[in-house]
Write an enzyme that holds these catalytic residues in place. Structure first.
Site, PDB file in Angstrom:
ATOM      1  CB  THR A  51      -0.940   0.068   1.220  1.00 12.95           C
ATOM      2  OG1 THR A  51      -1.460   1.409   1.325  1.00 12.95           O
ATOM      3  CG2 THR A  51      -0.232  -0.246   2.531  1.00 12.95           C
ATOM      4  CG  ASP A 103      -2.560   4.667   2.221  1.00 14.08           C
ATOM      5  OD1 ASP A 103      -2.313   5.514   1.347  1.00 14.08           O
ATOM      6  OD2 ASP A 103      -3.661   4.088   2.318  1.00 14.08           O
ATOM      7  NE  ARG A 120      -7.498   3.845   2.844  1.00 20.74           N
ATOM      8  CZ  ARG A 120      -8.496   3.700   1.987  1.00 20.74           C
ATOM      9  NH1 ARG A 120      -9.699   4.074   2.335  1.00 20.74           N
ATOM     10  NH2 ARG A 120      -8.302   3.174   0.799  1.00 20.74           N
ATOM     11  NE  ARG A 168      12.056  30.891   9.135  1.00 19.52           N
ATOM     12  CZ  ARG A 168      10.938  30.276   9.492  1.00 19.52           C
ATOM     13  NH1 ARG A 168      10.264  30.669  10.551  1.00 19.52           N
ATOM     14  NH2 ARG A 168      10.483  29.242   8.809  1.00 19.52           N
TER      15      ARG A 168
HETATM   16  O1  F6P Z   1      -4.980   3.187   0.181  1.00 23.85           O
HETATM   17  C1  F6P Z   1      -4.415   3.790  -0.930  1.00 23.85           C
HETATM   18  C2  F6P Z   1      -5.170   5.037  -1.291  1.00 23.85           C
HETATM   19  O2  F6P Z   1      -4.567   5.616  -2.430  1.00 23.85           O
HETATM   20  C3  F6P Z   1      -5.284   6.088  -0.175  1.00 23.85           C
HETATM   21  O3  F6P Z   1      -4.126   6.854  -0.022  1.00 23.85           O
HETATM   22  C4  F6P Z   1      -6.486   6.873  -0.635  1.00 23.85           C
HETATM   23  O4  F6P Z   1      -7.141   7.477   0.451  1.00 23.85           O
HETATM   24  C5  F6P Z   1      -7.355   5.820  -1.265  1.00 23.85           C
HETATM   25  O5  F6P Z   1      -6.501   4.726  -1.616  1.00 23.85           O
HETATM   26  C6  F6P Z   1      -8.100   6.276  -2.484  1.00 23.85           C
HETATM   27  O6  F6P Z   1      -8.959   5.257  -2.847  1.00 23.85           O
HETATM   28  P1  F6P Z   1      -9.656   5.166  -4.269  1.00 23.85           P
HETATM   29  O7  F6P Z   1      -8.599   4.821  -5.282  1.00 23.85           O
HETATM   30  O8  F6P Z   1     -10.649   4.071  -4.103  1.00 23.85           O
HETATM   31  O9  F6P Z   1     -10.245   6.508  -4.554  1.00 23.85           O
END
Ligand code: F6P
Length: 323
Positions: free
Chosen positions: A125, A127, A171, A211
């Site tokens: 994944t 994530d 996610r 800055r």
């Molecule tokens: O889990 C991988 C991911 O890309 C997440 O980062 C994201 O929230 C989700 O899947 C998006 O899901 P989908 O492709 O179903 O829109």
């Protein structure tokens, strides 16, 4: 054990094809027959099986996405759906399944293993929220895509004396945002693990302006308390509170697409081969991941439904580095 099925489930990740290839070729070398299951658990329920030989997985190591296809499968979340999946495994005389995917997919794998199906998970994944693997297939490539975007945005931002909020996927996990923020030299990072208000983000951007910076980058995780667009909307009429003119770029699925880098090809190859090694040893009901740099197995019972914690000390480091 003679016949194994392999499927990819949930969000695709760059490197999934390298994992399919490694599973197929190492399984054939171990004397197994291999069947690809299309569209993840949905394809398992619909009996969409294709025999895979060594040639069938040729030329895919460099391809993004998953050649088997993937799907989110609400039916598989029900007891009836899972029982139907067991029937499908039995009717196709599959002796084991290799399930390549992230959190939800491995929770499904655990459910199947509790119903008596021998399964081995492969940690995949973008994530990087999955327990049982320090890093998962797809993370490195997705991170590099986010970085390339940040690097590009910096040049246009600096030319116009602007700030950009860059929204990245993940996610409910801030890993991608935090690492992209550190590696991309962001002025501020917003993640779900440390909720913050738009005002706090504006103050960091304003401080960078004061800055004397020529531009500022805020990396916002999609799961943060406020989405990047909502933060920007908050200051639409009041850019003076940020100093810089503010723009937003949401990277979205761009991060999941395209060819896997070397790291993900190698990780996926090692984990795919590790999954077959686990099957050969009769070790099922486990996730194959990378722990302390080594391919290792963790019981799915310790993985399913668990979110890997983020090292929040890195948020402090990101703040210091933003000076
Ligand atoms: O889990 C991988 C991911 O890309 C997440 O980062 C994201 O929230 C989700 O899947 C998006 O899901 P989908 O492709 O179903 O829109």
């Amino acid at each position: 054990m003679k016949r194994i099925g392999v499927l990819t489930s949930g969000g695709d990740a760059p490197g999934m094809n390298a994992a399919i290839r490694a599973v197929t070729r190492t399984a054939i070398a171990a004397g197994f027959d291999v069947f690809g299951i299309r569209r993840g658990y949905a394809g398992l329920l619909a009996a969409e099986l294709v025999p895979l030989d060594a040639r069938a997985v040729g030329g895919i190591i460099e391809r993004g996405g998953t050649t088997l296809g993937s799907a989110r499968c609400p039916e598989f979340l029900t007891d009836e759906g899972r029982c139907a999946a067991v029937v499908s495994v039995e009717s196709h005389r599959l002796d084991a399944l290799v399930i390549i995917g992230g959190n939800g997919s491995q929770a499904g794998a655990y459910a199947l293993s509790k119903l008596g199906v021998p399964v081995v998970g492969v940690a995949s994944t973008i994530d990087n929220d999955l327990a049982g693997s320090e890093i998962t297939i797809g993370v490195d490539t997705a991170l590099n895509i986010a970085l390339e975007a940040i690097d590009r945005l910096k040049t246009t931002a600096a030319s116009h004396h602007r700030a950009f909020l860059v929204e990245v996927m993940g996610r409910h996990c801030g890993y991608l945002a935090l690492m992209a923020g550190i590696a991309g030299g962001a002025e501020v990072v917003a993640i779900p693990e440390q909720p913050c208000e738009p005002e706090a983000i504006a103050q960091e951007l304003k401080a960078a302006y004061e800055r004397g910076k020529s531009h500022a980058i805020g990396v916002v995780a999609e799961g943060a308390k406020y989405r990047a667009a909502d933060i920007a909307a908050h200051f639409r009429e009041h850019h003076e509170r940020i100093g810089f003119d503010l723009r937003v770029t949401a990277l979205g699925h761009v991060q999941r697409g395209g060819a896997p880098g070397a790291f993900d090809r190698l990780l996926a190859t090692r984990l795919g081969a590790g999954a077959v090694d686990a099957l050969v040893r009769g070790r099922t009901g486990v996730l194959v991941g990378l722990l302390r740099g080594e391919v290792a197995t963790t019981p799915l019972a310790d993985v399913a439904g668990v979110t890997k914690p983020l090292d929040l000390r890195l948020m402090d480091l990101a703040r210091v580095l933003a000076r």
